[in-house]
Design an enzyme around this catalytic site. Structure first.
Site, PDB file in Angstrom:
ATOM      1  N   TYR A  33       0.809  -1.223   0.000  1.00 41.64           N
ATOM      2  CA  TYR A  33       0.000   0.000   0.000  1.00 41.64           C
ATOM      3  C   TYR A  33       0.845   1.277   0.000  1.00 41.64           C
ATOM      4  CZ  TYR A  33      -4.239  -2.736   1.010  1.00 41.64           C
ATOM      5  OH  TYR A  33      -5.294  -3.613   0.949  1.00 41.64           O
ATOM      6  N   LYS A  59       3.130 -15.623   3.463  1.00 34.30           N
ATOM      7  CA  LYS A  59       3.016 -16.331   2.183  1.00 34.30           C
ATOM      8  C   LYS A  59       4.377 -16.313   1.508  1.00 34.30           C
ATOM      9  CE  LYS A  59       0.510 -18.230  -1.159  1.00 34.30           C
ATOM     10  NZ  LYS A  59      -0.334 -19.435  -1.086  1.00 34.30           N
ATOM     11  N   ASP A 111      -3.742 -17.821   2.726  1.00 37.11           N
ATOM     12  CA  ASP A 111      -4.909 -18.512   2.165  1.00 37.11           C
ATOM     13  C   ASP A 111      -5.477 -19.522   3.167  1.00 37.11           C
ATOM     14  OD1 ASP A 111      -2.480 -19.778   1.783  1.00 37.11           O
ATOM     15  OD2 ASP A 111      -2.819 -20.304  -0.318  1.00 37.11           O
ATOM     16  N   ASP A 113      -5.803  -6.191   5.783  1.00 34.92           N
ATOM     17  CA  ASP A 113      -6.981  -5.481   5.280  1.00 34.92           C
ATOM     18  C   ASP A 113      -8.079  -6.479   4.921  1.00 34.92           C
ATOM     19  OD1 ASP A 113      -8.666  -3.561   4.319  1.00 34.92           O
ATOM     20  OD2 ASP A 113      -7.498  -3.087   2.533  1.00 34.92           O
ATOM     21  N   ASP A 141     -11.881  -7.578   7.065  1.00 38.96           N
ATOM     22  CA  ASP A 141     -13.274  -7.532   6.595  1.00 38.96           C
ATOM     23  C   ASP A 141     -13.903  -8.907   6.767  1.00 38.96           C
ATOM     24  OD1 ASP A 141     -13.057  -4.832   5.953  1.00 38.96           O
ATOM     25  OD2 ASP A 141     -14.127  -5.040   4.060  1.00 38.96           O
TER      26      ASP A 141
HETATM   27 MN    MN Z   1     -10.383  -2.149   4.373  1.00 36.30          MN
END
Ligand code: MN
Ligand code: NAD
Length: 375
Positions: free
Chosen positions: A138, A205, A238, A262, A266
């Site tokens: 990001y 990962k 994963d 992130d 959610d």
């Molecule tokens: Mn978010």
């Protein structure tokens, strides 16, 4: 008497609607809990952008530096400003500006909230995700290139399909040793503080992201050695996503790089009953104010109707009060929220009810103030 200066950015869409309830509850608990506070409203975000051409003024970070804490509703409104505008707006500017590297997202389902799993029982789940929030993929590095651009010559030569493309985009992640260490360390400290199972799980990962994630893994192993009192393990992202659904009760503290965190949070918001229930805090090293924000966005699909669930914001307020040292008030707000959700009489539409944001906020404010008065 303690006194706190709080900067409030109400933002767009349902942001101002949920922030109104935060201010209502804050007002209700301050006196009985014995503290004073002052709030300043900064009307930044997409509405501000439409008028000024940017989401906040150039000296915004300097202005906010004077506050003890920042509360942010939600920023973004695709109806009035392009999504990239919200993206580079206040949330990331504040996280980066105050080096708020740890995004803390507790996952402790509330009895009475919609619950998506057949098992385990909601009260068996109690973990916290610590998401790295200043680096990873990001950071905004990279660009879009024509395939004949000399900067991408080597890459284009790697695959036929790159060569055949009209454009190539590079999105570069940055993983630093110190940046990984500070957030992983915070996760271990949190595991020590919580009366949980004292387990830190690293989301990783390294088999597919061999540079960034192997550095992350090395730092994780290092920090784990320094905290022999805490168990540690790693999970590939994963497989970990699957575990969030199939065995969430096996988690205590999860530490994750920015992108993984992130997405995972959610997913974990779904365990809480939806984004209307998920609180978060953005913490740095304490020289600067921390920022507290519900995980949800501005929810354009329901904004203006007065039906957003204020629970996420009020649990976020409890996190802010705790951080400000107002433990009694923090506890009262969290208990009031839990008791209103459990009673199920006042419920916003996402909970299957017909109550308004304000009705729910008023109910929670009333109970929180009562609880403090009784103490
Ligand atoms: Mn978010
Ligand atoms: P969103 O979180 O706004 O909404 C996703 C879904 O969850 C919607 O169906 C919405 O109605 C529901 N929802 C969210 N909060 C709710 C609440 N409190 N009560 C009941 N239902 C709720 O995500 P989105 O639709 O992807 O994004 C909308 C805008 O918000 C975009 O502009 C996006 O960039 C922005 N955004 C901002 C932040 C932030 O400010 N930190 C975070 C995420 C998204």
């Amino acid at each position: 008497m303690s006194s706190h200066r709080i900067a409030v950015i109400d933002g767009d869409g349902i942001g101002p609607e949920v922030v109104a309830e935060v201010l209502r509850v804050l007002d209700a608990v301050a006196e009985p809990a014995g503290f004073e506070y002052e709030t300043t409203l900064f009307p930044w975000g997409c509405r501000y952008y439409v008028e000024h051409g940017h989401t906040m003024p150039a000296d915004a970070i300097a202005m906010l530096a004077h506050y003890d804490a920042i509360f942010l509703g939600a920023v973004g409104d695709p109806r009035i400003a392009p999504e990239e505008v919200a993206g580079v707006g206040p949330v990331l500017a504040i996280r980066f500006g105050f080096d708020q590297y740890a995004n803390i997202r507790p996952v402790k389902p509330l009895p009475g909230a919609p619950y998506p799993l057949a098992r385990p029982a909601p009260d068996a789940i109690d973990f916290t995700v610590v998401r790295e929030a200043t680096e990873g993929i990001y950071v905004g590095l990279g660009g879009r290139f024509a395939p004949d651009d000399p900067q991408v010559a080597e890459i284009v030569a790697m695959r036929k399909v790159f060569e055949q493309s009209s454009e190539i985009a590079l999105q570069t992640g940055v993983f630093s040793e110190a940046g990984s260490r500070r957030v992983i360390e915070r996760a271990f400290l949190l595991a020590e503080e919580r009366d949980g199972r004292r387990l830190v799980t690293s989301a990783t990962k390294a088999n597919a992201m061999k540079h960034g994630m192997s550095l992350w893994n090395d730092v994780f192993a290092d920090v784990a050695r320094e905290h022999p009192d805490v168990q540690s393990e790693w999970n590939n992202i994963d497989a970990l996503a699957m575990r969030f659904v199939l065995k969430p009760e096996s988690l205590d503290v999860v530490v994750a790089p920015n992108l993984f965190g992130d997405i995972l949070t959610d997913l974990s918001a779904a365990l809480l009953g939806g984004l209307g229930f998920a609180p978060s805090a953005n913490l740095g090293d304490g020289h600067f104010p921390a920022m507290f924000e519900p995980c949800h966005g501005s929810a354009p699909d329901i904004s203006g109707k007065g039906i957003a669930n204020p629970t996420a914001s009020l649990l976020t307020l409890a996190m802010m009060l705790e951080r400000l040292g107002e433990q009694a008030a923090a506890r009262a707000v969290e208990d009031a929220v839990r008791s209103v959700v459990a009673a199920g009489e006042v419920r916003t539409p996402d909970m299957g009810g017909a109550s308004s944001t304000e009705e729910m906020g008023r109910a929670m404010a009333g109970i929180a103030a009562e609880m403090l008065a009784e103490r």
